[in-house]
Design an enzyme around this catalytic site. Sequence first.
Site, PDB file in Angstrom:
ATOM      1  N   ALA A 114     -19.653  -6.211   4.611  1.00  0.00           N
ATOM      2  CA  ALA A 114     -19.402  -5.975   6.035  1.00  0.00           C
ATOM      3  C   ALA A 114     -20.181  -6.981   6.864  1.00  0.00           C
ATOM      4  O   ALA A 114     -21.388  -6.828   7.085  1.00  0.00           O
ATOM      5  CB  ALA A 114     -19.791  -4.539   6.413  1.00  0.00           C
ATOM      6  N   GLU A 140     -15.765 -18.204  -2.340  1.00  0.00           N
ATOM      7  CA  GLU A 140     -14.864 -17.354  -1.559  1.00  0.00           C
ATOM      8  C   GLU A 140     -13.640 -18.150  -1.106  1.00  0.00           C
ATOM      9  O   GLU A 140     -12.499 -17.679  -1.216  1.00  0.00           O
ATOM     10  CB  GLU A 140     -15.597 -16.796  -0.343  1.00  0.00           C
ATOM     11  CG  GLU A 140     -14.718 -15.935   0.557  1.00  0.00           C
ATOM     12  CD  GLU A 140     -15.450 -15.379   1.760  1.00  0.00           C
ATOM     13  OE1 GLU A 140     -14.783 -14.822   2.650  1.00  0.00           O
ATOM     14  OE2 GLU A 140     -16.701 -15.512   1.818  1.00  0.00           O
ATOM     15  N   ARG A 141     -13.861 -19.364  -0.641  1.00  0.00           N
ATOM     16  CA  ARG A 141     -12.750 -20.169  -0.145  1.00  0.00           C
ATOM     17  C   ARG A 141     -11.894 -20.691  -1.286  1.00  0.00           C
ATOM     18  O   ARG A 141     -10.672 -20.792  -1.144  1.00  0.00           O
ATOM     19  CB  ARG A 141     -13.299 -21.289   0.737  1.00  0.00           C
ATOM     20  CG  ARG A 141     -13.799 -20.725   2.059  1.00  0.00           C
ATOM     21  CD  ARG A 141     -14.669 -21.640   2.867  1.00  0.00           C
ATOM     22  NE  ARG A 141     -15.046 -20.962   4.115  1.00  0.00           N
ATOM     23  CZ  ARG A 141     -16.007 -21.375   4.929  1.00  0.00           C
ATOM     24  NH1 ARG A 141     -16.700 -22.476   4.643  1.00  0.00           N
ATOM     25  NH2 ARG A 141     -16.282 -20.700   6.024  1.00  0.00           N
ATOM     26  N   ARG A 195      23.200 -16.378  -5.763  1.00  0.00           N
ATOM     27  CA  ARG A 195      23.843 -16.113  -4.474  1.00  0.00           C
ATOM     28  C   ARG A 195      24.991 -17.102  -4.228  1.00  0.00           C
ATOM     29  O   ARG A 195      24.789 -18.322  -4.295  1.00  0.00           O
ATOM     30  CB  ARG A 195      22.792 -16.243  -3.361  1.00  0.00           C
ATOM     31  CG  ARG A 195      23.346 -16.233  -1.953  1.00  0.00           C
ATOM     32  CD  ARG A 195      23.639 -14.853  -1.464  1.00  0.00           C
ATOM     33  NE  ARG A 195      23.831 -14.853  -0.022  1.00  0.00           N
ATOM     34  CZ  ARG A 195      24.720 -14.118   0.599  1.00  0.00           C
ATOM     35  NH1 ARG A 195      25.523 -13.319  -0.094  1.00  0.00           N
ATOM     36  NH2 ARG A 195      24.813 -14.146   1.914  1.00  0.00           N
ATOM     37  N   GLN A 248      13.776 -19.023   4.490  1.00  0.00           N
ATOM     38  CA  GLN A 248      14.943 -19.578   5.171  1.00  0.00           C
ATOM     39  C   GLN A 248      16.134 -19.677   4.222  1.00  0.00           C
ATOM     40  O   GLN A 248      17.277 -19.415   4.625  1.00  0.00           O
ATOM     41  CB  GLN A 248      14.604 -20.958   5.734  1.00  0.00           C
ATOM     42  CG  GLN A 248      15.685 -21.567   6.614  1.00  0.00           C
ATOM     43  CD  GLN A 248      15.790 -20.897   7.980  1.00  0.00           C
ATOM     44  OE1 GLN A 248      14.912 -20.129   8.372  1.00  0.00           O
ATOM     45  NE2 GLN A 248      16.862 -21.177   8.704  1.00  0.00           N
ATOM     46  N   GLY A 295     -11.819 -15.736   5.614  1.00  0.00           N
ATOM     47  CA  GLY A 295     -12.624 -16.676   4.847  1.00  0.00           C
ATOM     48  C   GLY A 295     -12.946 -17.944   5.622  1.00  0.00           C
ATOM     49  O   GLY A 295     -13.431 -18.918   5.053  1.00  0.00           O
ATOM     50  N   THR A 336     -11.211 -19.721   9.415  1.00  0.00           N
ATOM     51  CA  THR A 336      -9.897 -20.155   9.880  1.00  0.00           C
ATOM     52  C   THR A 336      -9.636 -21.618   9.513  1.00  0.00           C
ATOM     53  O   THR A 336     -10.556 -22.378   9.182  1.00  0.00           O
ATOM     54  CB  THR A 336      -9.789 -20.017  11.407  1.00  0.00           C
ATOM     55  OG1 THR A 336     -10.739 -20.918  12.012  1.00  0.00           O
ATOM     56  CG2 THR A 336     -10.074 -18.594  11.859  1.00  0.00           C
TER      57      THR A 336
END
Length: 382
Positions: free
Chosen positions: A125, A245-246, A271, A339, A366, A368
């Site tokens: 936290a 972490e990154r 498709r 898309q 983590g 911006t």
Amino acid sequence: MRRTVFDDDHEAFRATVRDVLAREVVPVFPEWEKAGAAPRGFYRLLGKLGILGVRVPEEYGGGGQRSYKFNAVVNEEMARAKLGLGTVRVHTDIVLPYLLRYADDEQKGRWLPGVADGDLMTAIAMTEPGTGSDLAGITTTATRDGDHWILNGAKTFITGAVNADLVLVVARTSVSPGNRRAGLSILVVESSSPGFSVGRNLEKIGLKAQDTAELAFDDVRVPAENLLGEEGRAFEYLGHNLAQERLSIAVNAQAAAAAAVELTLEYVTGRNVFGKPLSGFQNTKFVLAECAADVEAGQAMVDRALEEHDAGGLSAADAAKVKLFCTELQSRVVDKCLQLHGGYGYVLEYPIARMYADARVTRIYGGTSEVMKSIIAKSIGL
């Protein structure tokens, strides 16, 4: 291109992870999304199989592996299965390194066995409603009172907070005029403590099964022996694990982009549009060719970063580069793949829609993309 970053042990571990996700998670994941969190039994299962504790030392019931690549395997397999379960990544990739590096022997004996077997789930936290990325602006306070710290304040955007038993809380334990970074400490707080409360499980546009909640502390008494490391050094401590972490976010983003391409290849092949497969149109071929090239470039960058990190040489700037590149790549590739699905891509029944929503936050948490650019710019002398 052939990957050489993983050895036979990593691949055997991958087979275990892939099997348990396919068998135990994929069939019920929509229910977890509706519930807003994974059940506690899931984490105990991962613990039983040795997945949560693969890097916990053997003397504390873990696998004793030193290579981060085992964590990367878990992240890749969760992304491959299209599962947004960042709570696992927080537990193994973010919180555990703090405990391994800064906990003393007594604390490790208390916490690590439960961390490894899933009986003690964790969260960290840091972020507060008014601080965001400005960790030096933390206002949650902890005041010493005999053998305890008295904790007061609030946190938000806390991944894994709903199921957490232990929360690493960054709090201000002293004030140093002229140096906002000084005076921050990390307290390991038991969620069962009186005055500790979990607020809303925030309703997000994506990552529906990844609980993200608010926390409040009202005169929570935290035993003094739950101070992690030394008092006042939290800002320094928080920096040591940022590269991992990154990298963790980048691994997940890259694997998610690869999964989106694989999913879309299957869709366009089956498709039919204007009397022929969607895969037969030049635009479809060109778009997916671009995506495939992007994914390959991102994979090379991730694999190099994994090697650097295991060797102890992944710098903050290089971690910022790989996170920036792979999260931007993920959003770009997933958007193109959606898309190609046309209107069906906007329907949540189709996995690509959920992948699109899940991808957006990777450029925010983590650190911006803008923060990553600032770090990289500084590293090149700007």
